[in-house]
Enzyme design. Structure first.
Site, PDB file in Angstrom:
ATOM      1  N   ASP A 294       0.857  -1.172   0.000  1.00 50.04           N
ATOM      2  CA  ASP A 294       0.000   0.000   0.000  1.00 50.04           C
ATOM      3  C   ASP A 294       0.903   1.236   0.000  1.00 50.04           C
ATOM      4  O   ASP A 294       2.125   1.149   0.103  1.00 50.04           O
ATOM      5  CB  ASP A 294      -0.937  -0.020   1.205  1.00 50.04           C
ATOM      6  CG  ASP A 294      -2.244   0.715   0.935  1.00 50.04           C
ATOM      7  OD1 ASP A 294      -2.256   1.610   0.062  1.00 50.04           O
ATOM      8  OD2 ASP A 294      -3.257   0.409   1.595  1.00 50.04           O
ATOM      9  N   TYR A 295       0.294   2.384  -0.079  1.00 48.40           N
ATOM     10  CA  TYR A 295       0.956   3.681  -0.252  1.00 48.40           C
ATOM     11  C   TYR A 295       2.011   3.923   0.847  1.00 48.40           C
ATOM     12  O   TYR A 295       1.680   4.068   2.016  1.00 48.40           O
ATOM     13  CB  TYR A 295      -0.122   4.752  -0.182  1.00 48.40           C
ATOM     14  CG  TYR A 295       0.215   6.094  -0.775  1.00 48.40           C
ATOM     15  CD1 TYR A 295      -0.334   6.481  -1.994  1.00 48.40           C
ATOM     16  CD2 TYR A 295       1.026   6.986  -0.110  1.00 48.40           C
ATOM     17  CE1 TYR A 295      -0.070   7.720  -2.535  1.00 48.40           C
ATOM     18  CE2 TYR A 295       1.315   8.227  -0.646  1.00 48.40           C
ATOM     19  CZ  TYR A 295       0.760   8.597  -1.864  1.00 48.40           C
ATOM     20  OH  TYR A 295       1.026   9.836  -2.395  1.00 48.40           O
TER      21      TYR A 295
END
Length: 769
Positions: A294-295
């Site tokens: 994820d980010y």
């Protein structure tokens, strides 16, 4: 009849055994030789041969570029020229095509970029939020949503979507509960597989299909305190029997990419967790796709340096610096790093130092290339600009009709005292409330490329069916992001109450639209209270005092505490965030064109202090009894139950479920039992009932939930019509997972409950031998 075919397909969680692919170190040939050589065998040949042929020609630098995933704001032409692996959130088809041409025509090996986007519940045609769609108890709603979203996404050059989110949650304070299917692993599994099948079809190389990324692996939906990104700590039994099954169903349905989670689980960050990523996902389940972080999640595993400039997000403290974060993530099983660049920047050094293996790096690259080949990117990398620019490709009349039907099927009638609903459209209607004319919030917190101006507000939908409808806002909900969106901004003034009261007094009936703005729900939108924000409850009390019949229409993304609202309101309709056709769908239900048949996929607590409260909890030696002191109860609450239980929902007609029969009283561990009931529409309107089957294993080596959903069927019946509904139970339904993931089927009694919610009281039993 049998369980819906999708249900039968999805529930099983049999663990396949597979090995993590690896590769011996390769020796790249000269640049000139590779540049002139074809990428691989002919397009029709085996994908693995094409992957191997390409991997053998790649330099270490090119491999490290392939594991890099950049955002739309990061990527440059030079990144494409160097062979970056993926780009997300870029939606301009001209720019996507430009970068793709650079990657294919100007990079040394011509490897196409995989472009991705968060198409959660629609790209331009926005469907109900996933929690709302789960209320339909209809996998076709989820499948249709994903089918249309995939087609629209692929049209602009996107070939991967970060969906479905299958994070089961018992935590309504957590804003991202809106993105999942609620509190039940079985329902989540059914919907997860339906979304994967809708988006990918039989072959996601098709021009209107995309590869799905199921997220967030794993247990992201149970953060401490309900605070987004926070720590998760749970037993292996909970992990195996509640949180993993929806992921397994998505993988079994064909999902070829997975996103690891921000949170740590039992002290280990999700994107540096070898146990979940490699041991379970890749080895036990035989997953041969790739895992993206994820980010900035890889960067966030680092310890934050004290009193000196930092190089990006940090916090978990399982890595001392960027190189260690890169090594931990890659060796745990993360194949692609989003936004942060620690693997790309430090990979060569880590290889020299032996902190990462070439076999693991090759495995990550092989997985990424495999998906690009399966997606058809090597054969059809470019965007059809004429199609992408044609507005008629998006939000078609048929798409709108599908979104409208989905929204109607997703609404849940919570209360209807003395048949307040449906309203008569010929009477004078007033729409009141801060969300009545809102075209923004109805799209929900993940609205893709949906446009406010395309959305139908509740007022516009009601006015279309009840001409001459009037409107009064009552108070204002501020659609802004924190920290400016403080409680003082949320419907804080009663200055508009007088106008709202006057509108109600002048009308025959009122549609009172309240709830949350879309900014109050979704990612980074945890809340400490589940009450209606601001003074909305006071607005409801003011409308009640007029004596005009009214329905409270709720637009929100989480369960709310509605005890006082229920006490004041003759009718309540949970509409969630219904999407682009919100107003039309609300009007369809309010005026009786659609008879609501949705059911709650998550329990609504009476008070915040009950959280977490969910139907499928384990039993206790001192179960709740409000007449006794020394048991599992709250001293200040004279009930053990939620306000509205899982599976609850009313209708404008009535149903009777009876005639429970089992085709046998004993079942072998590999056998089957068929359960059937008769459902009858005993009212005066055509309507839908969701027949729900629950099981309980009262004696087991590991305490089992008091009930578990194991089948459901939504049926439509005319007044007086009856239908026989059947379910087939097998070992997957009566068993549970042990701490190694093995399905355990023990001899003993299995209790069966069938009805219209988790409180189903039609019961029988059989024995497993």
């Amino acid at each position: 009849m049998k369980r819906h075919a999708t249900v039968a397909l999805l529930a099983a969680a049999t663990l396949a055994v597979g090995a993590v692919a690896s590769s011996a170190p390769s020796t790249p040939t000269s640049s000139d030789e590779v540049a002139l050589a074809p990428v691989g065998p002919a397009p029709g040949s085996n994908v693995e041969k094409r992957v191997d042929a390409l991997l053998e020609r790649m330099t270490t630098e090119e491999k490290l570029q392939q594991v890099q995933l950049l955002s739309d704001g990061q990527v440059t032409d030079e990144d494409a020229r160097k062979g970056v692996g993926g780009v997300f959130s870029l939606v301009d088809p001209a720019r996507i095509d430009e970068l793709q041409h650079i990657a294919v025509e100007e990079s040394r090996l011509g490897i196409p970029i995989l472009f991705a986007y968060d198409t959660i519940h629609g790209y331009r045609t926005i469907f109900p939020v996933p929690l709302g769609a789960a209320s339909s108890f209809d996998p076709e709603v989820a499948r249709t949503d994903a089918t249309i979203g995939a087609r629209e996404s692929a049209t602009v050059g996107l070939k991967q979507i970060y969906s479905p989110m299958v994070d089961l949650s018992h935590e309504p304070r957590w804003g991202r509960i809106v993105e999942g299917g609620g509190e039940d692993p079985y329902l989540n599994a059914v919907l997860a597989a339906a979304r994967v099948k809708g988006a990918q079809g039989d072959d996601y190389a098709a021009r209107d299909k995309v590869v799905t990324s199921v997220k967030h692996f794993v247990a992201y939906g149970q953060p401490e305190g309900g605070r987004d990104y926070n720590t998760t700590d749970m037993s292996e039994s909970r992990l195996r029997n509640y949180y993993l099954p929806p992921f397994k169903a998505a993988i079994d349905a064909g999902a070829d990419t997975v996103m690891c989670s921000f949170n740590s689980i039992n002290g280990v960050p999700g994107c540096a967790n070898r146990y979940t990523e490699t041991d379970i996902l890749k080895k036990e389940w035989g997953f041969d796709g790739f895992i993206e972080s994820d980010y900035t999640a890889v960067s966030e595993t680092r310890a934050c340096p004290p009193r000196k400039p930092d190089e990006g997000p940090c916090g978990h403290g399982t890595a001392a610096d960027g190189p260690e974060a890169a090594a931990n993530a890659l060796m745990a099983g993360t194949d692609s790093e989003m936004v942060s660049t620690h693997i790309r920047d430090n990979g060569a050094q880590l290889l020299r130092e032996g902190r990462i293996s070439r076999a693991r790096l090759d495995d990550a690259v092989r997985r990424i290339l495999r998906i690009k080949f399966r997606a058809g990117l090597f054969d059809h990398p470019y965007v059809d600009q004429a199609e992408a620019a044609d507005e008629s490709s998006f939000l078609t009349d048929d798409d709108r009709a599908a979104a409208r039907e989905a929204a109607g099927r997703s609404m849940v009638l919570l209360k209807n005292h003395d048949a307040t609903l449906p309203f008569d459209a010929s009477k004078k209607t007033a729409v009141i409330g801060p969300l009545g004319k809102d075209q923004h919030s109805v799209l929900g917190p993940w609205w893709g490329r949906g446009r406010d101006e395309d959305a139908v507000s509740v007022f516009d939908g009601v006015s279309e069916q009840s001409p001459g409808a009037t409107y009064a806002e009552g108070c204002t909900l501020t659609p802004s992001e924190p920290p400016s969106n403080t409680p003082e901004d949320e419907c804080a003034s009663d200055a508009g109450f007088a106008e709202a009261v006057a509108a109600a007094e002048a009308a025959d009936q009122v549609v009172l639209t309240v709830g949350e703005t879309r900014e109050m729900s979704g990612e980074a939108a945890s809340r400490t209270t589940l009450d209606l924000p601001g003074r909305q409850e006071e607005l409801i009390e003011a409308i009640k005092a007029t004596g005009t019949p009214f329905v409270v229409v709720l637009l929100n993304g989480r369960p709310l505490t509605l005890g006082d609202v229920a006490g004041d309101s003759p009718a309540m309709l949970e509409a969630w965030f219904p999407g682009v056709e919100a107003g039309n769908a609300v009007a369809d239900v309010v005026f009786g064109k659609v008879n609501p048949g949705g059911k709650l996929p998550v329990s609504f607590p009476q008070r915040l202090g009950q959280v977490p409260i969910y139907y499928n909890h384990e039993p206790t030696g001192r179960p709740c009894d409000v007449t006794q002191k020394y048991n599992s109860r709250y001293r200040d609450l004279r009930s053990c139950d939620p306000l509205y239980e899982f599976g609850f929902g009313l209708s404008y007609t009535s149903f009777d479920i009876s005639g429970l029969t089992l085709d046998r009283r004993t079942m072998s561990r590999n056998g089957r039992v068929k359960v059937s009931v008769t459902v009858k529409n005993t009212g005066e309107r055509k309507g839908d009932e969701v027949v729900q089957l629950y099981l309980r294993d009262p004696v087991a080596s590991i305490a089992q939930p008091v009930r578990r959903l194991r089948g459901f069927e939504r049926v439509t019946l005319a007044p007086g019509q009856t239908q026989r509904v059947g379910f087939t139970l097998d070992r997957d339904d009566v068993g549970f997972r042990d701490n190694r993931g093995k399905l355990v089927v023990e001899p003993g009694e299995i209790q069966v409950y069938v009805g219209s919610s988790a409180r189903a009281d039609l019961t029988d039993s059989f024995r497993v031998r």
